[in-house]
Each structure stands twice: as C-alpha cells, then as structure tokens.
Motif scaffolding. Structure first.
Motif, PDB file in Angstrom:
ATOM      1  N   THR A  10      79.639 -21.331  40.703  1.00 29.55           N
ATOM      2  CA  THR A  10      79.596 -20.204  41.343  1.00 29.55           C
ATOM      3  C   THR A  10      78.552 -19.536  40.973  1.00 29.55           C
ATOM      4  OG1 THR A  10      82.122 -19.696  40.876  1.00 29.55           O
ATOM      5  CG2 THR A  10      80.536 -17.893  41.081  1.00 29.55           C
ATOM      6  N   ILE A  11      77.823 -19.552  39.862  1.00 27.90           N
ATOM      7  CA  ILE A  11      76.602 -19.160  39.424  1.00 27.90           C
ATOM      8  C   ILE A  11      75.398 -19.850  40.468  1.00 27.90           C
ATOM      9  CG2 ILE A  11      74.624 -18.972  37.544  1.00 27.90           C
ATOM     10  CD1 ILE A  11      76.917 -19.126  35.512  1.00 27.90           C
ATOM     11  N   LYS A  12      75.418 -21.096  40.415  1.00 27.18           N
ATOM     12  CA  LYS A  12      74.578 -21.634  41.412  1.00 27.18           C
ATOM     13  C   LYS A  12      74.736 -21.317  42.850  1.00 27.18           C
ATOM     14  CE  LYS A  12      73.597 -26.489  43.276  1.00 27.18           C
ATOM     15  NZ  LYS A  12      73.836 -27.862  43.245  1.00 27.18           N
ATOM     16  N   ARG A  13      75.741 -21.057  43.305  1.00 31.04           N
ATOM     17  CA  ARG A  13      75.792 -20.434  44.818  1.00 31.04           C
ATOM     18  C   ARG A  13      75.395 -19.424  44.718  1.00 31.04           C
ATOM     19  NH1 ARG A  13      81.810 -21.830  46.868  1.00 31.04           N
ATOM     20  NH2 ARG A  13      80.947 -20.927  48.793  1.00 31.04           N
ATOM     21  N   ILE A  14      75.812 -18.310  43.603  1.00 33.68           N
ATOM     22  CA  ILE A  14      75.247 -17.019  43.761  1.00 33.68           C
ATOM     23  C   ILE A  14      73.522 -17.058  43.781  1.00 33.68           C
ATOM     24  CG2 ILE A  14      75.111 -14.942  42.586  1.00 33.68           C
ATOM     25  CD1 ILE A  14      78.088 -15.268  41.753  1.00 33.68           C
ATOM     26  N   LYS A  15      72.948 -17.701  42.754  1.00 35.63           N
ATOM     27  CA  LYS A  15      71.547 -17.906  42.767  1.00 35.63           C
ATOM     28  C   LYS A  15      70.864 -18.290  44.155  1.00 35.63           C
ATOM     29  CE  LYS A  15      71.135 -18.650  37.810  1.00 35.63           C
ATOM     30  NZ  LYS A  15      70.589 -19.565  36.912  1.00 35.63           N
ATOM     31  N   GLU A  16      71.770 -19.309  44.713  1.00 36.18           N
ATOM     32  CA  GLU A  16      71.248 -19.670  46.218  1.00 36.18           C
ATOM     33  C   GLU A  16      71.164 -18.944  46.959  1.00 36.18           C
ATOM     34  OE1 GLU A  16      73.649 -22.913  46.876  1.00 36.18           O
ATOM     35  OE2 GLU A  16      72.537 -24.639  45.558  1.00 36.18           O
ATOM     36  N   ARG A  17      72.370 -17.870  47.275  1.00 32.62           N
ATOM     37  CA  ARG A  17      72.341 -16.646  48.207  1.00 32.62           C
ATOM     38  C   ARG A  17      71.283 -15.620  47.751  1.00 32.62           C
ATOM     39  NH1 ARG A  17      79.172 -16.439  48.469  1.00 32.62           N
ATOM     40  NH2 ARG A  17      79.249 -18.331  49.601  1.00 32.62           N
ATOM     41  N   SER A  18      71.281 -15.353  46.602  1.00 34.99           N
ATOM     42  CA  SER A  18      70.223 -14.329  46.049  1.00 34.99           C
ATOM     43  C   SER A  18      68.721 -14.801  46.555  1.00 34.99           C
ATOM     44  CB  SER A  18      70.155 -14.176  44.638  1.00 34.99           C
ATOM     45  OG  SER A  18      69.301 -13.205  44.308  1.00 34.99           O
ATOM     46  N   ALA A  19      68.406 -16.035  46.366  1.00 31.40           N
ATOM     47  CA  ALA A  19      67.226 -16.366  46.781  1.00 31.40           C
ATOM     48  C   ALA A  19      66.882 -16.486  48.377  1.00 31.40           C
ATOM     49  CB  ALA A  19      67.027 -17.871  46.352  1.00 31.40           C
ATOM     50  N   SER A  20      68.230 -16.513  49.111  1.00 28.55           N
ATOM     51  CA  SER A  20      67.944 -16.516  50.548  1.00 28.55           C
ATOM     52  C   SER A  20      67.828 -15.006  50.844  1.00 28.55           C
ATOM     53  CB  SER A  20      69.336 -17.172  51.294  1.00 28.55           C
ATOM     54  OG  SER A  20      70.353 -16.504  50.901  1.00 28.55           O
ATOM     55  N   VAL A  21      68.411 -14.279  50.338  1.00 31.54           N
ATOM     56  CA  VAL A  21      67.935 -12.892  50.829  1.00 31.54           C
ATOM     57  C   VAL A  21      66.582 -12.571  50.493  1.00 31.54           C
ATOM     58  CG1 VAL A  21      68.481 -10.552  49.956  1.00 31.54           C
ATOM     59  CG2 VAL A  21      70.516 -12.094  50.141  1.00 31.54           C
ATOM     60  N   GLY A  22      66.173 -12.895  49.171  1.00 30.67           N
ATOM     61  CA  GLY A  22      64.746 -12.627  48.956  1.00 30.67           C
ATOM     62  C   GLY A  22      63.626 -13.220  49.917  1.00 30.67           C
ATOM     63  N   SER A  23      64.233 -14.542  50.507  1.00 29.18           N
ATOM     64  CA  SER A  23      63.211 -15.097  51.577  1.00 29.18           C
ATOM     65  C   SER A  23      63.086 -14.526  52.854  1.00 29.18           C
ATOM     66  CB  SER A  23      63.696 -16.637  51.381  1.00 29.18           C
ATOM     67  OG  SER A  23      64.846 -16.562  52.072  1.00 29.18           O
ATOM     68  N   SER A  24      64.153 -13.847  52.902  1.00 27.75           N
ATOM     69  CA  SER A  24      63.978 -12.857  54.404  1.00 27.75           C
ATOM     70  C   SER A  24      63.301 -11.740  54.400  1.00 27.75           C
ATOM     71  CB  SER A  24      65.436 -12.639  54.699  1.00 27.75           C
ATOM     72  OG  SER A  24      66.052 -11.949  53.995  1.00 27.75           O
ATOM     73  N   TYR A  25      62.740 -11.148  53.380  1.00 30.45           N
ATOM     74  CA  TYR A  25      62.153 -10.115  53.329  1.00 30.45           C
ATOM     75  C   TYR A  25      60.686  -9.945  54.200  1.00 30.45           C
ATOM     76  CZ  TYR A  25      64.822  -8.147  49.425  1.00 30.45           C
ATOM     77  OH  TYR A  25      65.782  -7.917  48.372  1.00 30.45           O
ATOM     78  N   SER A  26      60.315  -8.961  54.578  1.00 32.68           N
ATOM     79  CA  SER A  26      59.258  -8.924  55.119  1.00 32.68           C
ATOM     80  C   SER A  26      57.723  -8.887  54.232  1.00 32.68           C
ATOM     81  CB  SER A  26      59.093  -7.626  56.057  1.00 32.68           C
ATOM     82  OG  SER A  26      59.927  -7.363  57.099  1.00 32.68           O
ATOM     83  N   LYS A  27      56.662  -9.104  54.634  1.00 32.55           N
ATOM     84  CA  LYS A  27      55.452  -9.187  53.953  1.00 32.55           C
ATOM     85  C   LYS A  27      55.265  -7.858  53.533  1.00 32.55           C
ATOM     86  CE  LYS A  27      50.438 -10.204  54.014  1.00 32.55           C
ATOM     87  NZ  LYS A  27      49.331 -10.456  55.095  1.00 32.55           N
ATOM     88  N   GLY A  28      55.222  -7.641  52.110  1.00 30.45           N
ATOM     89  CA  GLY A  28      54.893  -6.388  51.722  1.00 30.45           C
ATOM     90  C   GLY A  28      56.131  -5.699  50.955  1.00 30.45           C
ATOM     91  N   ALA A  29      57.253  -6.366  51.175  1.00 32.47           N
ATOM     92  CA  ALA A  29      58.447  -5.899  50.461  1.00 32.47           C
ATOM     93  C   ALA A  29      58.263  -5.932  48.787  1.00 32.47           C
ATOM     94  CB  ALA A  29      59.694  -6.438  51.013  1.00 32.47           C
ATOM     95  N   CYS A  30      59.003  -5.104  48.020  1.00 34.33           N
ATOM     96  CA  CYS A  30      58.816  -4.981  46.924  1.00 34.33           C
ATOM     97  C   CYS A  30      59.845  -6.137  46.356  1.00 34.33           C
ATOM     98  CB  CYS A  30      59.081  -3.779  46.234  1.00 34.33           C
ATOM     99  SG  CYS A  30      58.881  -3.696  44.411  1.00 34.33           S
ATOM    100  N   LEU A  31      59.513  -7.196  45.664  1.00 36.16           N
ATOM    101  CA  LEU A  31      60.455  -8.196  45.308  1.00 36.16           C
ATOM    102  C   LEU A  31      61.107  -7.785  43.970  1.00 36.16           C
ATOM    103  CD1 LEU A  31      58.215 -11.300  46.106  1.00 36.16           C
ATOM    104  CD2 LEU A  31      59.901 -10.330  47.764  1.00 36.16           C
ATOM    105  N   ASN A  32      62.282  -8.512  43.808  1.00 40.64           N
ATOM    106  CA  ASN A  32      62.926  -8.090  42.411  1.00 40.64           C
ATOM    107  C   ASN A  32      62.324  -8.560  41.249  1.00 40.64           C
ATOM    108  OD1 ASN A  32      65.320  -6.841  43.793  1.00 40.64           O
ATOM    109  ND2 ASN A  32      66.157  -8.869  44.117  1.00 40.64           N
ATOM    110  N   SER A  33      61.251  -9.636  41.589  1.00 40.15           N
ATOM    111  CA  SER A  33      60.537 -10.281  40.366  1.00 40.15           C
ATOM    112  C   SER A  33      59.579  -9.167  40.116  1.00 40.15           C
ATOM    113  CB  SER A  33      60.112 -11.609  40.907  1.00 40.15           C
ATOM    114  OG  SER A  33      59.221 -11.432  41.965  1.00 40.15           O
ATOM    115  N   GLU A  34      59.029  -8.373  41.059  1.00 39.53           N
ATOM    116  CA  GLU A  34      57.889  -7.417  40.728  1.00 39.53           C
ATOM    117  C   GLU A  34      58.555  -6.339  39.918  1.00 39.53           C
ATOM    118  OE1 GLU A  34      54.959  -7.401  43.983  1.00 39.53           O
ATOM    119  OE2 GLU A  34      57.049  -7.474  45.103  1.00 39.53           O
ATOM    120  N   ALA A  35      59.754  -6.048  39.641  1.00 47.18           N
ATOM    121  CA  ALA A  35      60.166  -5.025  39.064  1.00 47.18           C
ATOM    122  C   ALA A  35      59.546  -4.979  37.544  1.00 47.18           C
ATOM    123  CB  ALA A  35      61.736  -5.064  38.814  1.00 47.18           C
TER     124      ALA A  35
END
Length: 397
Positions: A10-35
C-alpha cells in the motif's frame, strides 16, 4: 492497543501516485520537496501527508481558525444568516484558487493552506475594526495594524504551528485589496528573505508572493469578495436587486438579462477563465487587459455602492468607542497587574499559546493580539462586561 499500519505494498502504491502528481506540475510550481520549516523537522510519512497538506491540518486545527465562524466580512451590524462570514470567504478563496491552480498545474495543497490561513489575523468587525485597532496601535507606539501581518503572528508566533515558509509567505502577501493585473513570483525560499519582507511590510510595503501559488491566492482573494459582496449587499437591501446603475460592461458580463442571483457565479467563472487563459505557460499570473479593466470597474462600483455607503457606517462611531474602551481597560489591567482580568486567563496565562512570545511583548502589543483574536460576539460581551455594572444575586454575599 491496536496500531493500524499500512502494508508495504500500500505504501509503495501511495508513493507512486504521489510521484505521478508531482510530475504533472507546471514549470515553476512549488514542489513538496522545496518546503522549508523554521525547525527543519522532517515530518513522518511525507508521501501520505505532504508538507503543505500537513500545513492545511495545522491551520484548521488552530484556535485562530475556529474563530473565523464569528468574524464578519462586510456587514457587521446585520442579523442575517445568509451573508458572508470569514469562514465562508476563506473557503471561497480556496475553491477559486484551487480551480485556477489545478488548470495551470500548480501545487493545490500549498494553495489551499495559504487560502485557509490568509485572513486569520482579521479583527472583529472586518476592515472597520482593523481601522480602529490600527489607530490605537499607532497611538501607543507599536506601529500600525495590518491583518496580513497579524495572520503571520498568530500562525508563526502565538500558536506553535511551525508552518512552511511558502505558506506563511502567501499569507503575508495575499493583499486582495490591491488589485494587480499581473504578478511574477520572487521564488526566494530563505527565512532571511521572508523576515525582511515581513519587516518591510510592517514599515508599509506591499510585498509580492514568493510562489506562483501565492500569486494565485492573491488574485482569488479579490475575485472572491467582489461578486460575493455585491450579492450580500443586495441580500441585505443596501443595493436594489434590479442593478439598474450597473456599468454597461458588467451588464454584458451578466448577458444583460441574468438575475442578480447569478452575478457572483458569473464573476467567479469569467475572471477565473480569463486568468487561466492569460497565464498558461507564462512566467506570471495575470488578467487580460480587458478583464482587468472590468475588475477595476466592478471594484469601483462596490466601493461607491457598498464599502463607502453611509448606511453601512452610520453606527461606526459606536464601534470606535468600543475599541477605545476595551483597549484602555486592558491596558490598565496590565499596568496594575490585575491577574483576575480576562486578558490573563484568555491569553497571557493560557497554555494554548507560546509563553516565550507573549513575554517578549509590550503591554499594547499584548492587547493588540488579544483584540485581533476576538470574534464579533466575544468583543461585544467583553465591552458589556467592562461598561455595565455586574448584578449581584440577592445580596452582597
């Protein structure tokens, strides 16, 4: 004791979905990793509750957030349950900003946290209350009062929320009263820069957001109140529902025959679509020139018909007296160290707030924070307690 744990799959699938959301951001979007947080603490399970999502939780569970429910937007001496309170306004800002942010590919968690927290520093009785508290703060030598700065104080100093820099920056820079045509974010995520922006804002500047998400919230704040305040003004009878004197360009927006009940939805839909169309794949968030002119026209109409309407302000002199009385009363309590005063039990001695921050304040600053945190009804009850004699039960025993 039962402790529910997620399976590795379950953790693996959640991480994969979370990564796919981040990859769809526009250029210049504030990434979670930048918090960035002041305490630099790593939250548990960032893939389950990313940092800006966690900030949403911290804001809505704060004491300051719960007081939105009884802070009015514009109409503070009207008993009408259908008009907008701060609790509704921040939800409208959040929804509008997330609509724009989703279409443009920006971080919706950052947008929602910023929108929900942006007005936490508002005084009771809206901008009129802010005006009177500003006068009192200046009179007592602690600078002016601005609700955006107070929002940062509540979230970063008074309550131990430890929010991200990006959310606090958006809250500081949300100024919806200033109507911009175009905003380009600064993209500087250092605490040194943020603290300088905060100091500059206290000195009177109007800082720009550090993120595209913060820019969107600033636009959404304007969109949220323009149409809704007009709808509320008609609801309470301040403006005739025929809107005969509405400017021609605004009538065209309403298709010349739409009901006044439609105007808020038409304003939100039209302005959001324009920002999306104008801002997509650009380095800024902006209105088109034509719609920006329409925004200014609607704002001018609202100021004339609503915000500066003498009928809205005919009892303001009473409100000014109330603010003066409450401020002076608690200043006397602090100077005499009257520990039985409500300001001690509600704020100074309360375990809900950071003692180190409170101890660093001058007496007028303590009163500023106390009054700014009050709801309308609590402010009224405090005033009555100060000015009305206390009735005894049967005798003096």
């Amino acid at each position: 004791m039962i402790i529910v744990q997620l399976s590795k799959e379950t953790i693996k699938r959640i991480k994969e979905r979370s990564a796919s959301v981040g990859s769809s951001y526009s250029k210049g979007a504030c990434l979670n990793s930048e918090a960035v947080r002041r305490k630099n603490s790593k939250p548990e399970d960032p893939w389950l509750r990313p940092p800006f999502f966690r900030d949403i939780d911290r804001i809505i569970h704060s004491k300051a957030y719960s007081r939105y429910i009884d802070k009015t937007q514009v109409f503070y001496f009207i008993d009408n349950e259908h008009i907008t309170h701060r609790s509704i306004h921040v939800q409208l800002v959040s929804k509008i900003a997330r609509t724009i942010g989703r279409a443009l590919g920006y971080n919706e968690d950052l947008i929602e946290a910023s929108a929900l927290g942006h007005d936490i520093g508002h005084t009771p009785f809206g901008h009129t209350g802010e005006k009177y508290l500003d006068v009192l703060c200046r009179k007592h030598g602690i600078g002016g009062f601005k609700h955006n700065i107070q929002s940062v104080r509540f979230l970063d100093k008074l309550e131990e929320c430890d929010l991200t820099l990006q959310v606090l920056d958006s809250v500081l820079c949300h100024n919806g009263e200033v109507t911009d045509c175009c905003i380009t974010p600064e993209r500087n995520f250092s605490w040194e820069h943020f603290d300088k922006k905060l100091a500059d804002a206290e000195a009177g500047s109007d800082p720009s957001p550090a993120t595209f998400e913060g820019c969107i919230v600033r636009f959404a704040d304007t969109i949220a109140y323009l149409g809704r305040d007009l709808q509320d003004a008609i609801e309470v009878g301040l403006i005739d529902e025929s809107l005969d004197d509405l400017p021609e360009d605004l009538r065209k927006l309403m298709n010349n025959n739409a009901s006044y009940r439609d105007i808020n939805g038409l304003v939100i839909d039209s302005f959001c679509r324009d920002i999306i169309e104008t801002s997509i794949d650009t380095d800024c968030i902006a209105f088109s020139d034509d719609v920006y002119s329409l925004v200014l026209e609607l704002k001018k109409y609202n100021y004339k018909k609503i915000y500066e309407n003498h009928r809205l302000h005919e009892q303001d002199y009473k409100l000014e007296l109330m603010f003066d009385t409450v401020f002076d009363h608690y200043l006397l309590d602090l100077e005499s160290e009257n520990s039985s005063s409500l300001i001690y039990s509600d704020l100074i001695d309360s375990e809900a707030f950071q003692r180190s921050y409170i101890e660093s304040l001058k007496p007028p600053e303590i009163i500023r924070d106390y009054i700014a945190g009050m709801t309308n009804s609590y402010f009224e009850s405090v005033f009555k307690k100060i000015v009305l004699p206390e009735r005894k039960f049967r005798d003096f025993g």
